[in-house]
Motif scaffolding. Structure first.
Motif, PDB file in Angstrom:
ATOM      1  N   LYS A 117      50.118  24.006  35.118  1.00  0.00           N
ATOM      2  CA  LYS A 117      50.834  24.956  35.455  1.00  0.00           C
ATOM      3  C   LYS A 117      50.600  25.697  36.792  1.00  0.00           C
ATOM      4  N   LEU A 118      49.322  26.058  36.880  1.00  0.00           N
ATOM      5  CA  LEU A 118      49.178  26.860  38.307  1.00  0.00           C
ATOM      6  C   LEU A 118      49.506  25.948  39.487  1.00  0.00           C
ATOM      7  N   ASP A 119      49.606  24.561  39.411  1.00  0.00           N
ATOM      8  CA  ASP A 119      49.662  23.570  40.430  1.00  0.00           C
ATOM      9  C   ASP A 119      51.151  24.010  40.748  1.00  0.00           C
ATOM     10  N   ILE A 120      52.082  24.142  39.798  1.00  0.00           N
ATOM     11  CA  ILE A 120      53.475  24.220  40.049  1.00  0.00           C
ATOM     12  C   ILE A 120      53.520  25.473  41.103  1.00  0.00           C
ATOM     13  N   GLU A 121      53.161  26.617  40.292  1.00  0.00           N
ATOM     14  CA  GLU A 121      53.145  27.819  41.075  1.00  0.00           C
ATOM     15  C   GLU A 121      52.597  27.698  42.588  1.00  0.00           C
ATOM     16  N   ARG A 122      51.272  27.312  42.731  1.00  0.00           N
ATOM     17  CA  ARG A 122      50.764  27.115  44.135  1.00  0.00           C
ATOM     18  C   ARG A 122      51.695  26.162  44.989  1.00  0.00           C
TER      19      ARG A 122
END
Length: 432
Positions: A117-122
């Motif tokens: 999920k954080l990969d998407i935001e990053r």
């Protein structure tokens, strides 16, 4: 006759409207650049790919269901499935097995979902960083071309005055009231100014071509292109601090590192699973016509077996590799924290530099305006003296060049102020 006049009028209106359509503001250039940028499109595809890789916590904990079927032939001494006794015969054996397993508690899966999920935001913030840097490149190229364009206007305005003075000198020289030397001096001055205009025009075309190449818009009519002055010359002030995408990216990278540590630590934590198994079989002796067996459907129903249960898996020893990975990730996360602090420091220092530039440019503006005003008065006085024959053409050209330089300085200072304000807004808040 009226129809011809109307046709000419419409033709001129169309030409004028087309000329007006070839004007470009900074906002239009940035919008076109972001639309055409191949790097931005690559980042957009990367975001979609990252979104497809993400599984929510619920998806990660969904049960896995499998179905197995096998058919085997046993020859010689074997086990009779109906009696579980050893017999000497040949038997066909068909086995069907359905299983389902679901992790109720799996810390590794939970952490993995948070990481993706954080990969998407990053990935989204990486696109913001790319766009922010691209906007700064466009703005710098735009203002470079805009300065040359506005400089050309000043030169052309001054050139009109030079041609009028040359025509006056030619008339006065022809009647003998001016010497040949004044005519030569004025002709030289006009030739130099004309050469400077040609040089500035060529430079403006090159700079505009570079600007539109940066925008991936290579089919533009550069000669008729007009850049509009940037109107917003006020800095944005907010109370919530910065929103620079580079700082956001460094913060997300640090947070992502913490989640990865939890992900690897999850391999050392217990896993609780629920399972369900359903099995049945069918058998038939081979080459034994006298043996009577139940039908396939009856055996399928009679031989069924079901199993439901919970399974707790507690890792006791899984080697030192996972522990080493966790320690390595801790060091990596410490480095990311230092990188975050470094990015914050660099951002604050850059903002202070741009603010100091604004102060210096603002202070210098007053002095430059005073110098320009004095040069303009001197030029007007010299123009009157030159027309009256009280000063030579060389002296008048020198005064004119000083006035022209004063106009250059005011123009450059004004555009530097606008660009610095724009740069400060992009650095602090990613806004124009």
């Amino acid at each position: 006759m009226n129809k011809i006049a109307l046709f000419i009028l419409l033709f001129l209106i169309i030409i004028n409207s087309n000329a007006q359509e070839n004007t470009w503001s900074l906002e239009q250039c940035i919008a076109l650049g972001l639309e055409n940028s191949l790097e931005v499109k690559i980042k957009q595809i990367e975001i979609k790919r990252t979104q497809k890789k993400h599984n929510s916590i619920a998806n990660n904990l969904l049960p896995t269901v499998g179905f197995d079927a096998n058919q085997s032939y046993n020859f010689g001494s074997t086990i009779d499935p109906s009696t579980n006794g050893r017999v000497s015969s040949n038997i066909q054996y068909d086995n069907f097995f359905l299983s389902a397993r679901m992790n109720l508690i799996d810390f590794n899966k939970i952490a993995t979902s948070q990481v993706t999920k954080l990969d998407i935001e990053r990935a989204k913030v990486e696109q913001e960083v790319l766009e922010n840097e691209y906007k700064l490149q466009i703005a710098e190229s735009f203002f470079t071309a805009l300065y040359t364009q506005e400089l050309l206007k000043i030169q052309e305005t001054q050139f009109k005055n030079a041609k009028l003075n040359l025509e006056r000198i030619e008339k006065e020289e022809s009647i003998g009231s001016k010497p040949k030397s004044d005519l030569y001096d004025m002709q030289l001055s006009v030739a130099i100014e004309e050469k400077n205009i040609i040089t500035t025009k060529q430079l403006a075309q090159i700079q505009k071509a570079q600007l539109f190449q940066l925008l991936n818009a290579n089919q533009m009519d550069i000669e008729s292109c007009i850049l509009l002055p940037y109107l917003n010359a006020e800095s944005i002030e907010r109370n919530e601090g910065f929103s620079n995408p580079k700082l956001k990216l460094a913060s997300l990278t640090y947070e992502l590192g913490q989640k990865r540590i939890k992900q690897f630590r999850g391999n050392n934590l217990p896993t609780l699973s629920a399972f369900y198994n359903y099995s049945t079989f069918y058998y038939k002796p081979l080459n034994q016509p006298n043996v009577i067996v139940n039908s396939f459907s009856n055996q399928f129903a009679d031989n069924k077996n079901q199993q439901v249960g919970l399974q707790l898996n507690v890792p006791i020893f899984n080697g030192f590799r996972n522990a080493k990975n966790v320690k390595a990730l801790k060091f990596e996360n410490e480095k990311e924290k230092v990188a975050l602090n470094l990015e914050d420091l660099k951002l604050k220092q850059q903002i202070e530099i741009e603010k100091e530039k604004i102060k210096q440019i603002t202070f210098l503006k007053t002095k430059l305006l005073v110098i320009k005003e004095l040069n303009e008065k001197t030029f007007q006085t010299s123009q009157s003296k030159f027309e009256a024959g009280k000063i030579e053409a060389v002296v008048f050209s020198s005064v004119k060049n000083q006035f022209l330089q004063a106009e250059y300085d005011v123009l450059k200072n004004n555009l530097q102020y606008q660009f610095t304000i724009l740069k400060l807004n992009l650095i602090k808040y990613d806004q124009l």
